[in-house]
Motif scaffolding. Sequence first.
Motif, PDB file in Angstrom:
ATOM      1  N   PRO A  12      57.095   8.541  56.587  1.00 26.72           N
ATOM      2  CA  PRO A  12      55.734   8.004  56.554  1.00 26.72           C
ATOM      3  C   PRO A  12      54.695   9.106  56.722  1.00 26.72           C
ATOM      4  CG  PRO A  12      56.758   7.520  58.660  1.00 26.72           C
ATOM      5  CD  PRO A  12      57.815   8.155  57.792  1.00 26.72           C
ATOM      6  N   PRO A  13      53.535   8.941  56.090  1.00 29.82           N
ATOM      7  CA  PRO A  13      52.442   9.898  56.307  1.00 29.82           C
ATOM      8  C   PRO A  13      52.043   9.921  57.781  1.00 29.82           C
ATOM      9  CG  PRO A  13      51.998   8.521  54.413  1.00 29.82           C
ATOM     10  CD  PRO A  13      53.189   7.930  55.116  1.00 29.82           C
ATOM     11  N   LEU A  14      51.580  11.064  58.223  1.00 30.05           N
ATOM     12  CA  LEU A  14      51.121  11.214  59.599  1.00 30.05           C
ATOM     13  C   LEU A  14      49.621  10.966  59.634  1.00 30.05           C
ATOM     14  CD1 LEU A  14      53.060  14.521  60.354  1.00 30.05           C
ATOM     15  CD2 LEU A  14      53.766  12.177  60.899  1.00 30.05           C
ATOM     16  N   LEU A  15      49.196  10.142  60.563  1.00 35.52           N
ATOM     17  CA  LEU A  15      47.781   9.794  60.692  1.00 35.52           C
ATOM     18  C   LEU A  15      47.218  10.374  61.977  1.00 35.52           C
ATOM     19  CD1 LEU A  15      47.980   6.047  59.619  1.00 35.52           C
ATOM     20  CD2 LEU A  15      47.329   8.000  58.207  1.00 35.52           C
ATOM     21  N   TYR A  16      46.041  10.955  61.877  1.00 31.04           N
ATOM     22  CA  TYR A  16      45.327  11.469  63.046  1.00 31.04           C
ATOM     23  C   TYR A  16      43.950  10.820  63.062  1.00 31.04           C
ATOM     24  CZ  TYR A  16      42.532  14.509  65.980  1.00 31.04           C
ATOM     25  OH  TYR A  16      41.665  14.981  66.936  1.00 31.04           O
ATOM     26  N   ASP A  17      43.644  10.162  64.158  1.00 29.77           N
ATOM     27  CA  ASP A  17      42.373   9.466  64.299  1.00 29.77           C
ATOM     28  C   ASP A  17      41.485  10.242  65.258  1.00 29.77           C
ATOM     29  OD1 ASP A  17      40.249   7.770  64.712  1.00 29.77           O
ATOM     30  OD2 ASP A  17      41.472   6.033  65.215  1.00 29.77           O
ATOM     31  N   PRO A  18      40.504  10.985  64.711  1.00 31.60           N
ATOM     32  CA  PRO A  18      39.618  11.766  65.582  1.00 31.60           C
ATOM     33  C   PRO A  18      38.524  10.925  66.234  1.00 31.60           C
ATOM     34  CG  PRO A  18      39.015  12.130  63.305  1.00 31.60           C
ATOM     35  CD  PRO A  18      40.229  11.229  63.296  1.00 31.60           C
ATOM     36  N   GLY A  19      38.579   9.603  66.034  1.00 29.95           N
ATOM     37  CA  GLY A  19      37.585   8.731  66.646  1.00 29.95           C
ATOM     38  C   GLY A  19      36.301   8.638  65.852  1.00 29.95           C
ATOM     39  N   GLU A  20      36.361   8.945  64.570  1.00 29.84           N
ATOM     40  CA  GLU A  20      35.186   8.868  63.711  1.00 29.84           C
ATOM     41  C   GLU A  20      35.386   7.761  62.682  1.00 29.84           C
ATOM     42  OE1 GLU A  20      34.761  12.820  62.217  1.00 29.84           O
ATOM     43  OE2 GLU A  20      34.558  13.674  64.202  1.00 29.84           O
ATOM     44  N   ASP A  21      34.589   7.771  61.624  1.00 30.05           N
ATOM     45  CA  ASP A  21      34.687   6.733  60.599  1.00 30.05           C
ATOM     46  C   ASP A  21      35.899   6.897  59.697  1.00 30.05           C
ATOM     47  OD1 ASP A  21      32.407   5.490  61.492  1.00 30.05           O
ATOM     48  OD2 ASP A  21      31.090   6.495  60.060  1.00 30.05           O
ATOM     49  N   THR A  22      36.486   8.084  59.667  1.00 29.63           N
ATOM     50  CA  THR A  22      37.636   8.334  58.812  1.00 29.63           C
ATOM     51  C   THR A  22      38.836   8.768  59.631  1.00 29.63           C
ATOM     52  OG1 THR A  22      36.959  10.611  58.408  1.00 29.63           O
ATOM     53  CG2 THR A  22      36.214   8.973  56.819  1.00 29.63           C
ATOM     54  N   VAL A  23      39.996   8.642  59.013  1.00 23.74           N
ATOM     55  CA  VAL A  23      41.253   9.035  59.626  1.00 23.74           C
ATOM     56  C   VAL A  23      41.859  10.112  58.738  1.00 23.74           C
ATOM     57  CG1 VAL A  23      43.549   8.224  60.276  1.00 23.74           C
ATOM     58  CG2 VAL A  23      41.573   6.746  60.638  1.00 23.74           C
ATOM     59  N   VAL A  24      42.415  11.148  59.348  1.00 18.32           N
ATOM     60  CA  VAL A  24      43.058  12.218  58.600  1.00 18.32           C
ATOM     61  C   VAL A  24      44.512  11.821  58.356  1.00 18.32           C
ATOM     62  CG1 VAL A  24      43.706  14.655  58.603  1.00 18.32           C
ATOM     63  CG2 VAL A  24      41.538  13.934  59.635  1.00 18.32           C
ATOM     64  N   CYS A  25      44.949  11.987  57.113  1.00 13.84           N
ATOM     65  CA  CYS A  25      46.294  11.598  56.716  1.00 13.84           C
ATOM     66  C   CYS A  25      46.998  12.803  56.105  1.00 13.84           C
ATOM     67  CB  CYS A  25      46.214  10.462  55.703  1.00 13.84           C
ATOM     68  SG  CYS A  25      47.779  10.056  54.931  1.00 13.84           S
TER      69      CYS A  25
END
Length: 94
Positions: A12-25
């Motif tokens: 699965p792709p790795l998701l990083y949520d920096p707490g903004e409007d977008t999520v890094v994938c």
Amino acid sequence: MNNQWALTGPDPPLLYDPGEDTVVCYNPASGDTYRLSRPAATLLSQLSQHPASLDSLEQQLAASAGAAGSEGQSVDVSALLEEMEALGLIRRAH
């Protein structure tokens, strides 16, 4: 016709949520990194668990938006799925 959607790769792709409007994938299959909207990241997270139909994903996204207090925001789930398919993150599993 109720197509199923699934991840393209075994990991699965790795998701990083920096707490903004977008999520890094990060997609380990391709080595590419993307910025996704929160709804797209939610859909991808759901598909990381198991393949799902458009109807099921729409219901799950609506439920998670309601739990997050995001009611009233209309999201075109079909368009999000097509965008993630174009990025090579997911595929149609007939």
